[in-house]
Design a protein around this motif. Structure first.
Motif, PDB file in Angstrom:
ATOM      1  N   GLY A  63      34.243  35.074  49.848  1.00 22.03           N
ATOM      2  CA  GLY A  63      35.340  35.570  49.055  1.00 22.03           C
ATOM      3  C   GLY A  63      34.905  36.289  47.794  1.00 22.03           C
ATOM      4  O   GLY A  63      35.474  37.320  47.431  1.00 22.03           O
ATOM      5  N   GLY A  64      33.886  35.748  47.121  1.00 21.27           N
ATOM      6  CA  GLY A  64      33.424  36.357  45.876  1.00 21.27           C
ATOM      7  C   GLY A  64      32.880  37.755  46.076  1.00 21.27           C
ATOM      8  O   GLY A  64      33.235  38.695  45.344  1.00 21.27           O
ATOM      9  N   VAL A  65      32.022  37.921  47.076  1.00 18.18           N
ATOM     10  CA  VAL A  65      31.443  39.234  47.368  1.00 18.18           C
ATOM     11  C   VAL A  65      32.539  40.222  47.768  1.00 18.18           C
ATOM     12  O   VAL A  65      32.580  41.371  47.305  1.00 18.18           O
ATOM     13  N   SER A  66      33.467  39.772  48.627  1.00 12.21           N
ATOM     14  CA  SER A  66      34.561  40.632  49.071  1.00 12.21           C
ATOM     15  C   SER A  66      35.416  41.077  47.893  1.00 12.21           C
ATOM     16  O   SER A  66      35.800  42.247  47.789  1.00 12.21           O
ATOM     17  N   SER A  67      35.722  40.150  46.991  1.00 12.03           N
ATOM     18  CA  SER A  67      36.559  40.464  45.829  1.00 12.03           C
ATOM     19  C   SER A  67      35.897  41.505  44.934  1.00 12.03           C
ATOM     20  O   SER A  67      36.546  42.459  44.472  1.00 12.03           O
ATOM     21  N   LEU A  68      34.620  41.339  44.691  1.00 11.92           N
ATOM     22  CA  LEU A  68      33.901  42.264  43.805  1.00 11.92           C
ATOM     23  C   LEU A  68      33.819  43.667  44.413  1.00 11.92           C
ATOM     24  O   LEU A  68      33.977  44.670  43.703  1.00 11.92           O
ATOM     25  N   ILE A  69      33.599  43.748  45.710  1.00 15.48           N
ATOM     26  CA  ILE A  69      33.524  45.052  46.375  1.00 15.48           C
ATOM     27  C   ILE A  69      34.884  45.741  46.337  1.00 15.48           C
ATOM     28  O   ILE A  69      34.991  46.929  46.004  1.00 15.48           O
ATOM     29  N   ILE A  70      35.944  45.013  46.669  1.00 11.44           N
ATOM     30  CA  ILE A  70      37.291  45.589  46.669  1.00 11.44           C
ATOM     31  C   ILE A  70      37.685  46.038  45.273  1.00 11.44           C
ATOM     32  O   ILE A  70      38.251  47.123  45.075  1.00 11.44           O
ATOM     33  N   GLY A  71      37.381  45.218  44.272  1.00 12.49           N
ATOM     34  CA  GLY A  71      37.708  45.587  42.900  1.00 12.49           C
ATOM     35  C   GLY A  71      37.030  46.879  42.483  1.00 12.49           C
ATOM     36  O   GLY A  71      37.650  47.762  41.872  1.00 12.49           O
ATOM     37  N   ASN A  72      35.770  47.008  42.835  1.00 15.31           N
ATOM     38  CA  ASN A  72      35.010  48.198  42.468  1.00 15.31           C
ATOM     39  C   ASN A  72      35.520  49.449  43.195  1.00 15.31           C
ATOM     40  O   ASN A  72      35.641  50.527  42.603  1.00 15.31           O
ATOM     41  N   LEU A  73      35.861  49.319  44.468  1.00  8.93           N
ATOM     42  CA  LEU A  73      36.299  50.462  45.264  1.00  8.93           C
ATOM     43  C   LEU A  73      37.711  50.919  44.911  1.00  8.93           C
ATOM     44  O   LEU A  73      38.014  52.110  44.902  1.00  8.93           O
ATOM     45  N   ARG A 115      45.734  40.656  41.659  1.00  6.02           N
ATOM     46  CA  ARG A 115      46.646  39.836  42.473  1.00  6.02           C
ATOM     47  C   ARG A 115      46.530  40.182  43.949  1.00  6.02           C
ATOM     48  O   ARG A 115      46.562  39.287  44.821  1.00  6.02           O
ATOM     49  N   SER A 116      46.397  41.454  44.261  1.00  2.04           N
ATOM     50  CA  SER A 116      46.240  41.865  45.663  1.00  2.04           C
ATOM     51  C   SER A 116      44.957  41.291  46.259  1.00  2.04           C
ATOM     52  O   SER A 116      44.921  40.919  47.443  1.00  2.04           O
ATOM     53  N   ILE A 117      43.910  41.215  45.446  1.00 11.62           N
ATOM     54  CA  ILE A 117      42.656  40.607  45.909  1.00 11.62           C
ATOM     55  C   ILE A 117      42.880  39.133  46.237  1.00 11.62           C
ATOM     56  O   ILE A 117      42.437  38.631  47.277  1.00 11.62           O
ATOM     57  N   GLU A 118      43.575  38.422  45.357  1.00 11.39           N
ATOM     58  CA  GLU A 118      43.855  36.998  45.592  1.00 11.39           C
ATOM     59  C   GLU A 118      44.714  36.819  46.842  1.00 11.39           C
ATOM     60  O   GLU A 118      44.472  35.913  47.644  1.00 11.39           O
ATOM     61  N   ASP A 119      45.745  37.672  46.984  1.00 14.16           N
ATOM     62  CA  ASP A 119      46.681  37.510  48.095  1.00 14.16           C
ATOM     63  C   ASP A 119      46.071  37.867  49.442  1.00 14.16           C
ATOM     64  O   ASP A 119      46.670  37.576  50.486  1.00 14.16           O
ATOM     65  N   SER A 120      44.917  38.501  49.433  1.00 16.58           N
ATOM     66  CA  SER A 120      44.241  38.780  50.696  1.00 16.58           C
ATOM     67  C   SER A 120      42.997  37.914  50.838  1.00 16.58           C
ATOM     68  O   SER A 120      42.927  37.017  51.688  1.00 16.58           O
ATOM     69  N   VAL A 121      42.039  38.108  49.967  1.00 13.88           N
ATOM     70  CA  VAL A 121      40.755  37.424  50.100  1.00 13.88           C
ATOM     71  C   VAL A 121      40.892  35.916  49.927  1.00 13.88           C
ATOM     72  O   VAL A 121      40.465  35.130  50.783  1.00 13.88           O
ATOM     73  N   ASN A 154      45.697  46.807  36.095  1.00  7.47           N
ATOM     74  CA  ASN A 154      44.650  46.120  36.858  1.00  7.47           C
ATOM     75  C   ASN A 154      45.087  44.773  37.417  1.00  7.47           C
ATOM     76  O   ASN A 154      44.518  44.291  38.394  1.00  7.47           O
ATOM     77  N   VAL A 155      46.107  44.149  36.794  1.00  9.03           N
ATOM     78  CA  VAL A 155      46.564  42.848  37.306  1.00  9.03           C
ATOM     79  C   VAL A 155      47.190  42.986  38.691  1.00  9.03           C
ATOM     80  O   VAL A 155      47.224  42.015  39.462  1.00  9.03           O
ATOM     81  N   ASN A 156      47.689  44.170  39.025  1.00  9.86           N
ATOM     82  CA  ASN A 156      48.200  44.390  40.385  1.00  9.86           C
ATOM     83  C   ASN A 156      47.061  44.331  41.391  1.00  9.86           C
ATOM     84  O   ASN A 156      47.201  43.778  42.488  1.00  9.86           O
ATOM     85  N   LEU A 157      45.922  44.893  41.026  1.00 16.79           N
ATOM     86  CA  LEU A 157      44.750  44.865  41.897  1.00 16.79           C
ATOM     87  C   LEU A 157      44.200  43.448  42.020  1.00 16.79           C
ATOM     88  O   LEU A 157      43.897  42.990  43.127  1.00 16.79           O
ATOM     89  N   ILE A 186      36.781  35.257  39.519  1.00 18.00           N
ATOM     90  CA  ILE A 186      36.102  36.397  40.143  1.00 18.00           C
ATOM     91  C   ILE A 186      37.076  37.531  40.425  1.00 18.00           C
ATOM     92  O   ILE A 186      36.750  38.710  40.232  1.00 18.00           O
ATOM     93  N   SER A 187      38.286  37.197  40.863  1.00 19.88           N
ATOM     94  CA  SER A 187      39.288  38.234  41.142  1.00 19.88           C
ATOM     95  C   SER A 187      39.639  39.001  39.878  1.00 19.88           C
ATOM     96  O   SER A 187      39.776  40.231  39.898  1.00 19.88           O
ATOM     97  N   ALA A 188      39.797  38.276  38.757  1.00 17.70           N
ATOM     98  CA  ALA A 188      40.096  38.936  37.483  1.00 17.70           C
ATOM     99  C   ALA A 188      38.929  39.817  37.043  1.00 17.70           C
ATOM    100  O   ALA A 188      39.122  40.950  36.596  1.00 17.70           O
ATOM    101  N   ILE A 189      37.722  39.302  37.188  1.00 19.31           N
ATOM    102  CA  ILE A 189      36.539  40.073  36.809  1.00 19.31           C
ATOM    103  C   ILE A 189      36.400  41.318  37.682  1.00 19.31           C
ATOM    104  O   ILE A 189      36.104  42.417  37.200  1.00 19.31           O
ATOM    105  N   ALA A 190      36.629  41.160  38.993  1.00 13.77           N
ATOM    106  CA  ALA A 190      36.477  42.276  39.938  1.00 13.77           C
ATOM    107  C   ALA A 190      37.417  43.429  39.597  1.00 13.77           C
ATOM    108  O   ALA A 190      37.064  44.600  39.739  1.00 13.77           O
TER     109      ALA A 190
END
Length: 484
Positions: free
Chosen positions: A387-397, A414-420, A409-412, A181-185
Motif C-alpha cells: 500500500g505504501g509504495v502504491s500510494s507514493l507512486i499514485i501521488g507523484n503521478l 482521499r482517493s488514494i485511501e479509498d482505493s489503496v 490535494n486532499v481530494n487526491l 503515507i497517503s497525506a505525504i504522497a
C-alpha cells in the motif's frame, strides 16, 4: 536479440494481458475447479508466465525481471516480518490465555443477536486508538471470530465486520501509517486529509453500522443447544486457561508500543515474549510448550492428559484455540513471492507505466480523474502488494492532474485511501488480503461482500465526484480553501 521490439511502444492490450489472464484464471478456476486456496497461487504464476513471455518477446532479460521482483520484495520485507511475527503472537496469546479471555468476556457481555455490530464497533475502537488494522484484526479480531463460532454466527459476516471496523479506525487515525503515507504522497496536511475523508468514511460507517445491527444471526443462537454450547465454552476456558487480569498485559504492551511509536516488529515481539513468560510462569505450560506455540501454534496435546479428551469433544473450543504460530504464515509467503514475480515482470517490461499513462490520458473532468485514481490505485496495489509504495507512486503521478483540474490535494489523498487502503484487504493475493484471510480463518472471497465499510469508500468517492459540477459537496477546490 529483439532490440527493435524492446524499443517499440507497448500497445495497451498487451500491457493489460497479464492482468486479464489473472482475472480469467481466477474466475474460471473458482467456477470450474476445486483448487481452493491454491487457485490464487496458480492464477498469479500463470499471469507471471504471460508477463515473462511478453518481456522475452520485447528483449527483456530474465535477470532484469528477477531483479525487479527482488527489489519489490525488499520494499515489503518489513511488512513480511510483521506478518510472521503476528503468527507467533497469536500462538503465544493463545497459550497465555489472552485470546480465550477476550472470548470469555465476550460470552458474558455480548448478546448473540448483536455479535456482528459488536465486532464492527470493537474493531473500530481498537484500530482507531492503535492506528493499525492488522493489530486490531490479529488480536480482538481473532477473539471475535472465536466468539462467533461459539454463538453459531456467520464467520464470513463476522470477518467482514471485523475488517470493516479495523479499516475505519486505520483510515481515520492520525497514528496510522497508511493515513500518514497517503497525506505525504499527495502533499496534503495530515489533519486536513483526515477531515476531508469524513465525506466518504462517515456515510460508509453509518451504513455498515445499520446493516450489521439488523442482520439476523442464525436462529440456532436462541436455542437451548446454543446456550449450552456457550456455557460449555465458558467452563472450558475457565478450566484450561484460568481467566485473570494479568492476561490483559500482552495487549496493553502492544498499545504502549504503538503510542511510543516503537517499530511494529519490536512491539509485537515484546508482547509475544511477555505472553510466553506468563504462560510458563502462571499457566500449567512448559518451556517446550511455549516454543512450540510460538512456532507451530497452540495444540491440544499441550493440555494435561485429564483435559485433552473434554477439549477434543468441544468443536468450538478446538476451532478457537488450535491456531497461530510462525509457520502458519509460510503459505502466505509463497503467494507473496508469486505476486512479486508478476509485479517484477510487469515493471521490467514497462507494462505498468503504459497502463497508468493510458488512464491519465482518459481524464476529462473531476469524475474521470477520481475514477482514474481509484483504478490506478487498485491496479498498482494488485501488482506491488504494498500500500505504501502504491500510494507514493499514485501521488507523484496524479498530483499535476489534480492541480490542472483545480482540485485541492486532499481530494487526491482521499482517493488514494479509498482505493489503496480500503481495497487492500479485498484482493486475495496482497499481503493484507492474505493476512486477513489467514488470521481470521475466512477466505477473502467469502468475507469480501461483507467488508461493507471498505466497499463503501470508493462508491462514495465516485458519487461526490459525479455530483461535483452540480453541488460541489465533498469536493474541495484548489482556489477555495474551505469545504464546499
Amino acid at each position: 536479440m529483439h532490440s527493435n521490439a524492446v524499443n517499440r511502444i507497448m500497445p495497451l492490450w498487451i500491457a493489460v494481458l497479464p492482468l486479464f489472464t489473472l482475472l480469467c484464471v481466477f474466475i474460471g478456476g473458482a467456477l470450474f475447479t476445486e483448487l481452493g486456496g491454491n487457485l490464487v497461487v496458480v492464477a498469479i504464476l500463470l499471469s507471471a508466465v504471460v508477463a515473462g513471455l511478453i518481456g522475452y518477446a520485447r528483449g527483456i532479460k530474465w535477470q532484469s525481471m528477477e531483479k525487479a521482483a527482488v527489489d519489490k520484495f525488499a520494499d515489503v520485507f518489513p511488512v513480511v516480518l510483521i506478518l510472521l511475527s503476528i503468527g507467533g503472537l497469536i500462538g503465544s496469546w493463545m497459550l497465555s490465555g489472552t485470546i480465550p479471555l477476550f472470548v470469555w468476556l465476550g460470552i458474558a457481555l455480548i448478546d448473540p443477536q448483536y455479535i456482528y455490530v459488536s465486532a464492527f464497533v470493537a474493531a473500530s475502537v481498537m484500530s482507531l486508538f492503535t492506528g493499525s488494522s492488522w493489530a486490531s484484526a490479529g488480536t480482538i479480531g481473532v477473539a471475535l471470530m472465536g466468539l462467533a463460532t461459539v454463538m453459531d454466527a456467520s464467520l464470513p459476516i463476522t470477518a467482514g465486520a471485523v475488517i470493516s471496523g479495523a479499516y475505519f479506525g486505520d483510515k481515520m487515525s492520525p497514528l496510522s501509517d497508511s493515513t500518514n503515507i497517503s497525506a505525504i504522497a499527495a502533499k496534503a496536511d495530515l489533519y486536513e486529509h483526515i477531515r476531508h475523508m469524513i465525506y466518504t468514511a462517515l456515510p460508509s460507517f453509518m451504513i455498515a453500522l445499520v446493516i450489521f445491527a439488523v442482520i439476523p444471526v442464525n436462529q440456532a443462537s436462541d436455542s437451548i443447544d446454543a446456550q449450552h454450547a456457550t456455557q460449555a465454552m465458558q467452563i472450558m476456558i475457565e478450566h484450561v486457561f484460568l481467566p485473570a487480569w494479568w492476561q490483559m498485559l500482552p495487549p496493553l504492551l502492544i498499545m504502549v508500543a504503538i503510542v511510543k511509536k516503537w517499530p511494529p516488529v519490536v512491539g509485537i515481539t515484546l508482547s509475544t515474549l511477555l505472553a510466553l513468560l506468563l504462560a510458563v510462569g502462571l499457566q500449567p505450560f512448559s518451556v517446550v510448550d511455549a516454543v512450540n506455540a510460538y512456532l507451530h501454534g497452540f495444540t491440544l496435546d499441550m493440555l494435561p492428559a485429564s483435559q485433552q479428551h473434554d477439549a477434543a469433544t468441544n468443536t468450538a473450543f478446538v476451532k478457537l484455540v488450535v491456531r497461530g504460530g510462525l509457520y502458519s504464515m509460510v503459505g502466505t509467503l509463497v503467494v507473496i513471492i508469486a505476486a512479486f514475480l508478476l509485479a517484477g515482470a510487469m515493471q521490467a517490461t514497462g507494462a505498468l507505466n503504459v497502463i497508468i499513462q493510458s488512464m491519465l490520458k482518459a481524464v476529462k473532468g473531476t469524475f474521470s480523474l477520481v475514477a482514474s485514481t481509484l483504478v490506478s490505485g487498485v491496479t498498482l496495489l494488485s501488482l506491488t502488494s504494498h500500500g505504501g509504495v502504491s500510494s507514493l507512486i499514485i501521488g507523484n503521478l496524479y498530483q499535476p492532474a489534480y492541480t490542472k483540474h483545480n482540485l485541492a490535494n486532499v481530494n487526491l489523498s482521499r482517493s488514494i485511501e479509498d482505493s489503496v487502503t480500503l481495497l487492500d484487504p479485498l484482493l486475495p493475493w496482497t499481503v493484507s488480503g492474505l493476512f486477513m484471510a489467514t488470521t481470521l480463518g475466512v477466505a477473502t472471497i467469502d468475507y469480501l461482500p461483507w467488508a461493507l465499510f471498505c466497499l463503501g469508500g470508493p462508491l462514495f468517492s465516485l458519487l461526490w465526484a459525479a455530483l461535483a459540477t452540480r453541488s460541489g459537496f465533498g469536493i474541495r477546490r484548489l482556489k477555495l480553501q474551505t469545504e464546499s
